[in-house]
Design a protein around this motif. Structure first.
Motif, PDB file in Angstrom:
ATOM      1  N   PRO A 236      -8.431   5.607   2.044  1.00  0.00           N
ATOM      2  CA  PRO A 236      -7.739   4.382   1.625  1.00  0.00           C
ATOM      3  C   PRO A 236      -6.607   3.918   2.540  1.00  0.00           C
ATOM      4  O   PRO A 236      -6.523   2.725   2.862  1.00  0.00           O
ATOM      5  N   GLN A 237      -5.724   4.818   2.935  1.00  0.00           N
ATOM      6  CA  GLN A 237      -4.626   4.385   3.793  1.00  0.00           C
ATOM      7  C   GLN A 237      -5.150   3.814   5.106  1.00  0.00           C
ATOM      8  O   GLN A 237      -4.707   2.755   5.564  1.00  0.00           O
ATOM      9  N   ARG A 238      -6.123   4.503   5.689  1.00  0.00           N
ATOM     10  CA  ARG A 238      -6.650   4.027   6.966  1.00  0.00           C
ATOM     11  C   ARG A 238      -7.445   2.737   6.791  1.00  0.00           C
ATOM     12  O   ARG A 238      -7.431   1.853   7.659  1.00  0.00           O
ATOM     13  N   LEU A 239      -8.146   2.600   5.676  1.00  0.00           N
ATOM     14  CA  LEU A 239      -8.858   1.357   5.414  1.00  0.00           C
ATOM     15  C   LEU A 239      -7.889   0.179   5.416  1.00  0.00           C
ATOM     16  O   LEU A 239      -8.156  -0.853   6.049  1.00  0.00           O
ATOM     17  N   CYS A 240      -6.785   0.314   4.705  1.00  0.00           N
ATOM     18  CA  CYS A 240      -5.833  -0.791   4.611  1.00  0.00           C
ATOM     19  C   CYS A 240      -5.212  -1.111   5.963  1.00  0.00           C
ATOM     20  O   CYS A 240      -4.945  -2.275   6.278  1.00  0.00           O
ATOM     21  N   GLU A 241      -4.996  -0.102   6.777  1.00  0.00           N
ATOM     22  CA  GLU A 241      -4.516  -0.348   8.141  1.00  0.00           C
ATOM     23  C   GLU A 241      -5.554  -1.127   8.941  1.00  0.00           C
ATOM     24  O   GLU A 241      -5.213  -2.048   9.689  1.00  0.00           O
ATOM     25  N   GLU A 242      -6.814  -0.760   8.768  1.00  0.00           N
ATOM     26  CA  GLU A 242      -7.884  -1.465   9.470  1.00  0.00           C
ATOM     27  C   GLU A 242      -7.983  -2.918   8.994  1.00  0.00           C
ATOM     28  O   GLU A 242      -8.145  -3.844   9.794  1.00  0.00           O
ATOM     29  N   LEU A 243      -7.879  -3.121   7.692  1.00  0.00           N
ATOM     30  CA  LEU A 243      -8.022  -4.472   7.135  1.00  0.00           C
ATOM     31  C   LEU A 243      -6.896  -5.404   7.562  1.00  0.00           C
ATOM     32  O   LEU A 243      -7.056  -6.628   7.509  1.00  0.00           O
ATOM     33  N   THR A 267      -7.930   3.380  -6.825  1.00  0.00           N
ATOM     34  CA  THR A 267      -6.521   3.470  -7.221  1.00  0.00           C
ATOM     35  C   THR A 267      -5.628   3.605  -6.001  1.00  0.00           C
ATOM     36  O   THR A 267      -4.571   2.960  -5.903  1.00  0.00           O
ATOM     37  N   GLN A 268      -6.047   4.415  -5.055  1.00  0.00           N
ATOM     38  CA  GLN A 268      -5.244   4.599  -3.839  1.00  0.00           C
ATOM     39  C   GLN A 268      -5.249   3.348  -2.972  1.00  0.00           C
ATOM     40  O   GLN A 268      -4.226   3.018  -2.349  1.00  0.00           O
ATOM     41  N   ILE A 269      -6.352   2.631  -2.935  1.00  0.00           N
ATOM     42  CA  ILE A 269      -6.390   1.374  -2.183  1.00  0.00           C
ATOM     43  C   ILE A 269      -5.435   0.362  -2.815  1.00  0.00           C
ATOM     44  O   ILE A 269      -4.657  -0.306  -2.121  1.00  0.00           O
ATOM     45  N   ALA A 270      -5.456   0.265  -4.141  1.00  0.00           N
ATOM     46  CA  ALA A 270      -4.567  -0.680  -4.827  1.00  0.00           C
ATOM     47  C   ALA A 270      -3.106  -0.345  -4.568  1.00  0.00           C
ATOM     48  O   ALA A 270      -2.265  -1.242  -4.436  1.00  0.00           O
ATOM     49  N   ALA A 271      -2.785   0.940  -4.486  1.00  0.00           N
ATOM     50  CA  ALA A 271      -1.399   1.360  -4.262  1.00  0.00           C
ATOM     51  C   ALA A 271      -0.899   0.992  -2.874  1.00  0.00           C
ATOM     52  O   ALA A 271       0.322   0.903  -2.653  1.00  0.00           O
ATOM     53  N   GLN A 272      -1.809   0.755  -1.946  1.00  0.00           N
ATOM     54  CA  GLN A 272      -1.425   0.399  -0.583  1.00  0.00           C
ATOM     55  C   GLN A 272      -0.939  -1.048  -0.489  1.00  0.00           C
ATOM     56  O   GLN A 272      -0.280  -1.420   0.472  1.00  0.00           O
ATOM     57  N   GLY A 273      -1.262  -1.867  -1.483  1.00  0.00           N
ATOM     58  CA  GLY A 273      -0.920  -3.283  -1.394  1.00  0.00           C
ATOM     59  C   GLY A 273      -1.818  -3.962  -0.374  1.00  0.00           C
ATOM     60  O   GLY A 273      -3.012  -3.707  -0.315  1.00  0.00           O
ATOM     61  N   GLY A 274      -1.256  -4.826   0.431  1.00  0.00           N
ATOM     62  CA  GLY A 274      -2.046  -5.544   1.428  1.00  0.00           C
ATOM     63  C   GLY A 274      -2.379  -6.945   0.963  1.00  0.00           C
ATOM     64  O   GLY A 274      -2.217  -7.288  -0.217  1.00  0.00           O
TER      65      GLY A 274
END
Length: 299
Positions: A236-243, A267-274
């Motif tokens: 999740p964290q790396r996905l959000c960085e990529e997005l 849940t972890q993706i949602a917590a990253q915001g973005g």
């Protein structure tokens, strides 16, 4: 024989009473429909591995979800795009070939074309279609008229398949791999990342593309980031960085979660915001792109 008995026999054989015939092709629709046959990273009840049916004739990857198609639906498939050689993406190719051989032969249809990177084709020939794991359906029912044929592709190549333009996209995985963009009538793209870790080349290409919908993998939770790194996947964290490299609006769906892990990953993706709203992809889901809708010009 009663009508009810005929219907029952037809159902047992995998389709309608006329299922020994490949259904006729339909004219292009104004909506691109993508059936999510499977989107899990492995199998369990309700979880099927990666496969998407675009329209009726184009299959993108061939995981266990292919088995949910009726026999006549399988026989209508003319093209299979393969992202890479791992089993969860290819195991249904040989089974599909075995199932549809008679129907396609009787209908006078050509071989089903399997489009893949040369290294993927070599892996399929060596390790699956070798007469030991599975018969070589590129030579059956005869070498002159096989049910399957391989076609090599390359990253950056543009193809015309089943009335759609398809572009082969870069992916970064533990084996040679790629993703795909399938374009609608307006030039908008349904994009599938394939299995990939961090992939700057993908985002660079998408910056010049009108992305309507993006299917992107996230195979592990953040606690397993090291496993994700060594196995060529995202967390999740790396996905959000990529997005963050995707500046245009697009519908985004997460795929390739392991069975039982989807809620934790989301849940972890949602917590990253973005800035992007990210949805969970589910086997059996039907995605649609309205080809009549105008595209917004990208800056």
């Amino acid at each position: 024989m009663t009508a009810r008995l005929r219907e029952g026999l037809a159902d047992a054989r995998g389709g309608a009473a006329h299922n020994d015939r490949v259904p006729p092709r339909k004219p292009p629709a104004r909506v691109m429909q993508i059936r999510v046959l499977g989107c899990a990273g492995s199998i369990a009840a309700g979880n099927r591995t990666t496969s998407f049916l675009v329209g009726r004739e184009l299959l993108v990857d061939a995981g266990t979800g292919v088995g949910d198609l009726r026999l006549d639906e399988m026989a209508a498939i003319d093209h299979i795009l393969v992202s890479h050689s791992h089993l969860d993406h290819v195991l249904a190719i040989g089974l599909l070939a075995d199932s549809v051989t008679r129907m396609r032969r009787n209908a006078g249809r050509p071989p089903v074309l399997v489009h893949a990177l040369p290294q993927t084709i070599e892996a399929l020939r060596t390790h699956i279609f070798n007469g030991v794991i599975w018969p070589d359906f590129t030579r059956l029912p005869s070498a002159d008229a096989p049910v399957l044929a391989f076609r090599p592709i390359a990253v950056g190549q543009s193809l015309e398949l089943a009335g759609r333009r398809v572009e082969v996209l870069p992916a970064m995985h533990t084996v040679p791999a790629c993703g795909f963009a399938v374009f609608d009538a307006q030039g908008g793209a349904w994009v599938y990342s394939g299995d990939t870790g961090p992939n700057p080349a993908l985002w660079q290409r998408l910056a010049g593309m009108r992305v309507r919908m993006l299917i992107v993998e996230t195979a592990f939770r953040d606690e397993e980031r090291e496993l994700a790194r060594i196995s060529g996947h995202l967390h999740p964290q790396r996905l959000c960085e990529e997005l963050s490299a995707l500046t245009q609006p697009a519908e985004i769906y997460v795929t390739h979660c392991k069975p039982g892990e989807l809620d934790g990953v989301m849940t972890q993706i949602a917590a990253q915001g973005g800035t992007h709203r990210v949805h969970a992809l589910v086997s059996g889901q039907v995605l649609t792109l309205d080809e009549r809708a105008p595209l917004e010009l990208q800056p």
